[in-house]
Enzyme design. Structure first.
Site, PDB file in Angstrom:
ATOM      1  N   TRP A   1      18.358 -23.364 -50.186  1.00 61.86           N
ATOM      2  CA  TRP A   1      17.377 -24.362 -51.056  1.00 61.86           C
ATOM      3  C   TRP A   1      18.115 -24.826 -51.962  1.00 61.86           C
ATOM      4  O   TRP A   1      18.856 -25.907 -52.267  1.00 61.86           O
ATOM      5  CB  TRP A   1      16.123 -23.459 -51.042  1.00 61.86           C
ATOM      6  CG  TRP A   1      15.122 -24.406 -51.640  1.00 61.86           C
ATOM      7  CD1 TRP A   1      15.342 -25.750 -52.022  1.00 61.86           C
ATOM      8  CD2 TRP A   1      13.791 -24.025 -52.148  1.00 61.86           C
ATOM      9  NE1 TRP A   1      13.998 -26.121 -52.456  1.00 61.86           N
ATOM     10  CE2 TRP A   1      12.943 -25.092 -52.543  1.00 61.86           C
ATOM     11  CE3 TRP A   1      13.045 -22.748 -51.792  1.00 61.86           C
ATOM     12  CZ2 TRP A   1      11.543 -25.069 -52.947  1.00 61.86           C
ATOM     13  CZ3 TRP A   1      11.789 -22.790 -52.298  1.00 61.86           C
ATOM     14  CH2 TRP A   1      11.052 -23.854 -52.662  1.00 61.86           C
TER      15      TRP A   1
ATOM     16  N   SER B   1      -0.041 -21.745 -48.449  1.00 58.02           N
ATOM     17  CA  SER B   1      -0.160 -21.027 -49.570  1.00 58.02           C
ATOM     18  C   SER B   1      -0.939 -21.788 -50.935  1.00 58.02           C
ATOM     19  O   SER B   1      -0.863 -21.705 -51.887  1.00 58.02           O
ATOM     20  CB  SER B   1       1.100 -20.181 -50.128  1.00 58.02           C
ATOM     21  OG  SER B   1       1.250 -19.372 -49.238  1.00 58.02           O
TER      22      SER B   1
ATOM     23  N   TRP C   1      10.503 -21.533 -42.309  1.00 60.34           N
ATOM     24  CA  TRP C   1      10.055 -20.492 -43.501  1.00 60.34           C
ATOM     25  C   TRP C   1       8.960 -19.596 -42.829  1.00 60.34           C
ATOM     26  O   TRP C   1       8.522 -18.643 -43.619  1.00 60.34           O
ATOM     27  CB  TRP C   1       9.701 -21.012 -44.631  1.00 60.34           C
ATOM     28  CG  TRP C   1       8.800 -22.191 -44.867  1.00 60.34           C
ATOM     29  CD1 TRP C   1       9.195 -23.488 -44.815  1.00 60.34           C
ATOM     30  CD2 TRP C   1       7.416 -22.006 -44.682  1.00 60.34           C
ATOM     31  NE1 TRP C   1       8.045 -24.316 -44.762  1.00 60.34           N
ATOM     32  CE2 TRP C   1       6.927 -23.592 -44.776  1.00 60.34           C
ATOM     33  CE3 TRP C   1       6.694 -20.951 -44.866  1.00 60.34           C
ATOM     34  CZ2 TRP C   1       5.622 -23.687 -44.856  1.00 60.34           C
ATOM     35  CZ3 TRP C   1       4.985 -21.327 -44.817  1.00 60.34           C
ATOM     36  CH2 TRP C   1       4.715 -22.669 -44.678  1.00 60.34           C
TER      37      TRP C   1
ATOM     38  N   ARG D   1      -0.628 -24.800 -56.718  1.00 61.28           N
ATOM     39  CA  ARG D   1       0.559 -23.920 -56.173  1.00 61.28           C
ATOM     40  C   ARG D   1       0.864 -24.358 -54.616  1.00 61.28           C
ATOM     41  O   ARG D   1       0.318 -25.114 -53.804  1.00 61.28           O
ATOM     42  CB  ARG D   1      -0.010 -22.521 -55.903  1.00 61.28           C
ATOM     43  CG  ARG D   1       0.883 -21.666 -55.507  1.00 61.28           C
ATOM     44  CD  ARG D   1       0.492 -20.118 -55.426  1.00 61.28           C
ATOM     45  NE  ARG D   1      -0.591 -20.220 -54.299  1.00 61.28           N
ATOM     46  CZ  ARG D   1      -1.354 -18.981 -54.148  1.00 61.28           C
ATOM     47  NH1 ARG D   1      -1.477 -18.130 -55.349  1.00 61.28           N
ATOM     48  NH2 ARG D   1      -2.336 -18.951 -53.041  1.00 61.28           N
ATOM     49  N   ASP D   2       2.221 -24.034 -54.159  1.00 60.09           N
ATOM     50  CA  ASP D   2       2.942 -24.633 -52.952  1.00 60.09           C
ATOM     51  C   ASP D   2       2.889 -26.031 -52.654  1.00 60.09           C
ATOM     52  O   ASP D   2       2.460 -26.616 -51.605  1.00 60.09           O
ATOM     53  CB  ASP D   2       2.179 -23.811 -51.921  1.00 60.09           C
ATOM     54  CG  ASP D   2       3.025 -23.618 -50.793  1.00 60.09           C
ATOM     55  OD1 ASP D   2       4.136 -23.569 -51.025  1.00 60.09           O
ATOM     56  OD2 ASP D   2       2.555 -23.297 -49.517  1.00 60.09           O
TER      57      ASP D   2
ATOM     58  N   ASP E   1       2.899 -15.474 -43.653  1.00 56.59           N
ATOM     59  CA  ASP E   1       3.195 -16.571 -44.500  1.00 56.59           C
ATOM     60  C   ASP E   1       2.427 -17.771 -44.308  1.00 56.59           C
ATOM     61  O   ASP E   1       2.490 -18.743 -45.205  1.00 56.59           O
ATOM     62  CB  ASP E   1       4.622 -16.891 -43.798  1.00 56.59           C
ATOM     63  CG  ASP E   1       5.640 -15.919 -44.040  1.00 56.59           C
ATOM     64  OD1 ASP E   1       5.806 -15.286 -45.145  1.00 56.59           O
ATOM     65  OD2 ASP E   1       6.565 -15.758 -43.262  1.00 56.59           O
TER      66      ASP E   1
ATOM     67  N   ASP F   1       8.798 -20.103 -55.622  1.00 52.03           N
ATOM     68  CA  ASP F   1       8.853 -21.828 -55.023  1.00 52.03           C
ATOM     69  C   ASP F   1       8.734 -22.779 -56.201  1.00 52.03           C
ATOM     70  O   ASP F   1       8.853 -23.788 -55.797  1.00 52.03           O
ATOM     71  CB  ASP F   1       8.031 -21.937 -53.954  1.00 52.03           C
ATOM     72  CG  ASP F   1       8.448 -20.953 -52.627  1.00 52.03           C
ATOM     73  OD1 ASP F   1       9.385 -20.310 -52.813  1.00 52.03           O
ATOM     74  OD2 ASP F   1       7.598 -20.929 -51.653  1.00 52.03           O
TER      75      ASP F   1
ATOM     76  N   GLU G   1       2.230  -9.054 -43.825  1.00 52.02           N
ATOM     77  CA  GLU G   1       1.487  -9.938 -44.506  1.00 52.02           C
ATOM     78  C   GLU G   1       2.175 -11.387 -43.911  1.00 52.02           C
ATOM     79  O   GLU G   1       3.242 -11.443 -43.948  1.00 52.02           O
ATOM     80  CB  GLU G   1       1.425 -10.084 -45.727  1.00 52.02           C
ATOM     81  CG  GLU G   1       0.640  -8.557 -46.186  1.00 52.02           C
ATOM     82  CD  GLU G   1       0.316  -8.918 -47.615  1.00 52.02           C
ATOM     83  OE1 GLU G   1       0.798  -9.717 -48.413  1.00 52.02           O
ATOM     84  OE2 GLU G   1       0.032  -7.745 -48.184  1.00 52.02           O
TER      85      GLU G   1
ATOM     86  N   LYS H   1       8.258  -9.858 -50.191  1.00 51.95           N
ATOM     87  CA  LYS H   1       6.919  -9.979 -49.475  1.00 51.95           C
ATOM     88  C   LYS H   1       6.848  -8.922 -48.857  1.00 51.95           C
ATOM     89  O   LYS H   1       7.468  -8.143 -48.050  1.00 51.95           O
ATOM     90  CB  LYS H   1       7.673 -11.028 -48.426  1.00 51.95           C
ATOM     91  CG  LYS H   1       6.828 -11.427 -47.248  1.00 51.95           C
ATOM     92  CD  LYS H   1       5.468 -12.397 -47.634  1.00 51.95           C
ATOM     93  CE  LYS H   1       4.578 -12.653 -46.644  1.00 51.95           C
ATOM     94  NZ  LYS H   1       3.508 -13.539 -46.717  1.00 51.95           N
TER      95      LYS H   1
ATOM     96  N   TYR I   1       1.671 -15.450 -59.346  1.00 51.40           N
ATOM     97  CA  TYR I   1       1.642 -16.537 -58.362  1.00 51.40           C
ATOM     98  C   TYR I   1       0.287 -16.925 -58.258  1.00 51.40           C
ATOM     99  O   TYR I   1      -0.621 -16.814 -57.435  1.00 51.40           O
ATOM    100  CB  TYR I   1       2.080 -15.777 -56.940  1.00 51.40           C
ATOM    101  CG  TYR I   1       2.280 -16.857 -55.905  1.00 51.40           C
ATOM    102  CD1 TYR I   1       3.315 -17.668 -55.750  1.00 51.40           C
ATOM    103  CD2 TYR I   1       1.459 -16.453 -54.409  1.00 51.40           C
ATOM    104  CE1 TYR I   1       3.444 -18.512 -55.060  1.00 51.40           C
ATOM    105  CE2 TYR I   1       1.814 -17.645 -53.263  1.00 51.40           C
ATOM    106  CZ  TYR I   1       2.699 -18.612 -53.745  1.00 51.40           C
ATOM    107  OH  TYR I   1       3.122 -19.488 -52.535  1.00 51.40           O
TER     108      TYR I   1
HETATM  109  C1  BGC Z   1       0.338 -15.993 -49.730  1.00 51.92           C
HETATM  110  C2  BGC Z   1      -0.200 -15.094 -50.764  1.00 51.92           C
HETATM  111  C3  BGC Z   1       0.053 -13.477 -50.405  1.00 51.92           C
HETATM  112  C4  BGC Z   1       1.708 -13.425 -50.381  1.00 51.92           C
HETATM  113  C5  BGC Z   1       2.157 -12.352 -49.916  1.00 51.92           C
HETATM  114  C6  BGC Z   1       2.137 -15.809 -49.797  1.00 51.92           C
HETATM  115  O1  BGC Z   1       2.401 -16.408 -48.797  1.00 51.92           O
HETATM  116  O2  BGC Z   1       0.109 -17.396 -50.043  1.00 51.92           O
HETATM  117  O3  BGC Z   1      -1.628 -15.163 -50.488  1.00 51.92           O
HETATM  118  O4  BGC Z   1      -0.247 -12.671 -51.273  1.00 51.92           O
HETATM  119  O5  BGC Z   1       2.211 -14.394 -49.431  1.00 51.92           O
HETATM  120  O6  BGC Z   1       1.728 -11.822 -48.450  1.00 51.92           O
END
Ligand code: BGC
Length: 396
Positions: free
Chosen positions: A217, A130, A317, A123-124, A351, A169, A349, A345, A118
């Site tokens: 999606w 992200s 999301w 990105r994103d 989003d 994504d 952590e 995921k 990733y």
């Molecule tokens: C973040 C990453 C992270 C991943 C897992 C993503 O949304 O951008 O930095 O490692 O989630 O938590």
């Protein structure tokens, strides 16, 4: 991460209760890691039938720190069990490539290490939370400083099995968000980068799943075929690497596997989407992939999908409020096309940040159904973790 969807593109594990004060090192999973000889993963069979997704040390550490912060002893005991759940490790920066070696050090021969690739340039592209370290155009850097070193590391550890989720994504964004400038600019780099990743990581001890968004999606009638064609196009551009097993769905997502009628089946636009749950999406998308010439077995992220009915809109999301940990990783999916339910995921952590003054603030993280306050994407959110735990189904 995150994705936007265009509705109409047109528009537990063994119950070891880790005392919070002990460190990871004090819980060796096996004296000597890895297998005694080189691992060869057969792309024509389900790797998760043979291997258990490894509970990697980084998530274990996060969970153990979380346990230490919980004062309620019964909640702490439940929380400790989460450390034993297999999760994917996100290699989301060049610097985090350094996590791979420590993460594979305790992988027993019965386990497979899950990594998320990733770090694409730009990105994103359809969201902000992200946005990554590489800018549009940094494709050479992506290849030589990100993919190549990962390849070297995996080659140096032929006795370990790896499952890779490739660039969540990214290709779905090219299918539905190509009207956005950032996605338009990213398109060449995404396709070139994903093809390079697939080609270079095509190693005997690796199986790969290319990310395919989710039912809300690419599951829209107008998106299904273009979605399958986009994935297959990049797969073929990579030379049809044999270690590609198929696709991943619901990465960091919230959709139920088989709720019926589906969560959004009464929405006014539901008639344009038959894929109202992930099972229907997998079963619908897979044959299209096959006819487009790509392998078509799926893994589905069930890490946070225990509770439904929380999102105002299907495309919401970010840190959905009220969510709970879902089904633990297993190859018992009841569906031949679905290799496994996995946790991609790492639950807990974030989003994306809810701080509207932050650079990477995305308005989805400020919506009514998003949990607040939430820190930057990828950063630990203790309150969110505890919520996921309390709402887990099955419970811990
Ligand atoms: C973040 C990453 C992270 C991943 C897992 C993503 O949304 O951008 O930095 O490692 O989630 O938590």
């Amino acid at each position: 991460m995150k994705f936007q969807y265009s509705a109409l593109l047109a528009l537990a594990a063994s119950a070891y209760a880790a005392p919070p004060t002990q460190s990871i090192k004090e819980f060796p999973r096996q004296a000597s890691a890895g297998c005694s000889s080189a691992v060869t993963l057969d792309p024509s069979s389900n790797p998760f039938a043979k291997y258990t997704l490894h509970p990697n040390i980084y998530y274990r550490k996060e969970v153990q720190a979380a346990v230490a912060a919980i004062t309620d002893s019964s909640l702490a005991a439940s929380a400790a069990k989460v450390a034993d759940v297999g999760t994917f490790l996100w290699i989301d920066t060049i610097a985090n490539i350094a996590k791979i070696e420590p993460a594979l050090a305790d992988v027993p021969c019965t386990n497979i290490l899950g990594l998320v690739i990733y770090d694409l340039p730009g990105r994103d592209c359809a969201a902000k939370a992200s946005n990554g370290e590489l800018k549009v155009g940094d494709i050479d850097k992506y290849k030589s400083q990100y993919i190549d070193p990962i390849v070297t590391l995996i080659k140096a550890h032929p006795n370990t099995a790896f499952a890779l989720v490739i660039e969540p994504d990214s290709l779905p964004n090219l299918v539905t968000n190509s009207d956005k400038d950032a996605c338009k600019q990213s398109a060449t780099g995404y396709e070139d980068g994903v093809a390079y990743a697939l080609k270079s990581l095509n190693l005997p001890n690796v199986l790969m799943y290319i990310d395919a968004g989710h039912g809300g999606w690419l599951g829209w009638d107008a998106n299904l075929k273009p979605g399958a064609q986009e994935l297959a196009k990049v797969y073929k551009a990579a030379g049809s690497p044999k270690q590609v097993r198929g696709f991943s769905t619901n990465t960091a997502g919230w959709n139920s596997w088989d709720q019926s009628p589906g969560e959004f089946s009464t929405a006014s636009d539901a008639k344009y989407n038959k894929c109202q749950n992930e099972k229907i999406y997998v079963d619908t998308f897979a044959p299209l992939l096959k006819s487009a010439g790509m392998p078509n077995h799926a893994i589905v992220d069930t890490g946070r999908n225990a509770v439904t009915g929380l999102r105002k809109e299907w495309g919401d999301w970010c840190n959905v409020n009220g969510a709970g940990f879902g089904v633990r990783p297993t190859s018992s999916t009841g569906d031949d096309l679905a290799d496994a339910f996995v946790w991609i995921k790492p639950g807990g952590e974030s989003d994306g940040t809810s701080d509207s003054s932050a650079n990477r603030y995305d308005s989805f993280c400020g919506k009514d159904d998003a949990f607040k306050p939430s820190p930057e994407a990828g950063t630990w959110n203790q309150a969110y973790f505890e919520m996921l735990l309390k709402n887990a189904k099955p419970s811990f």
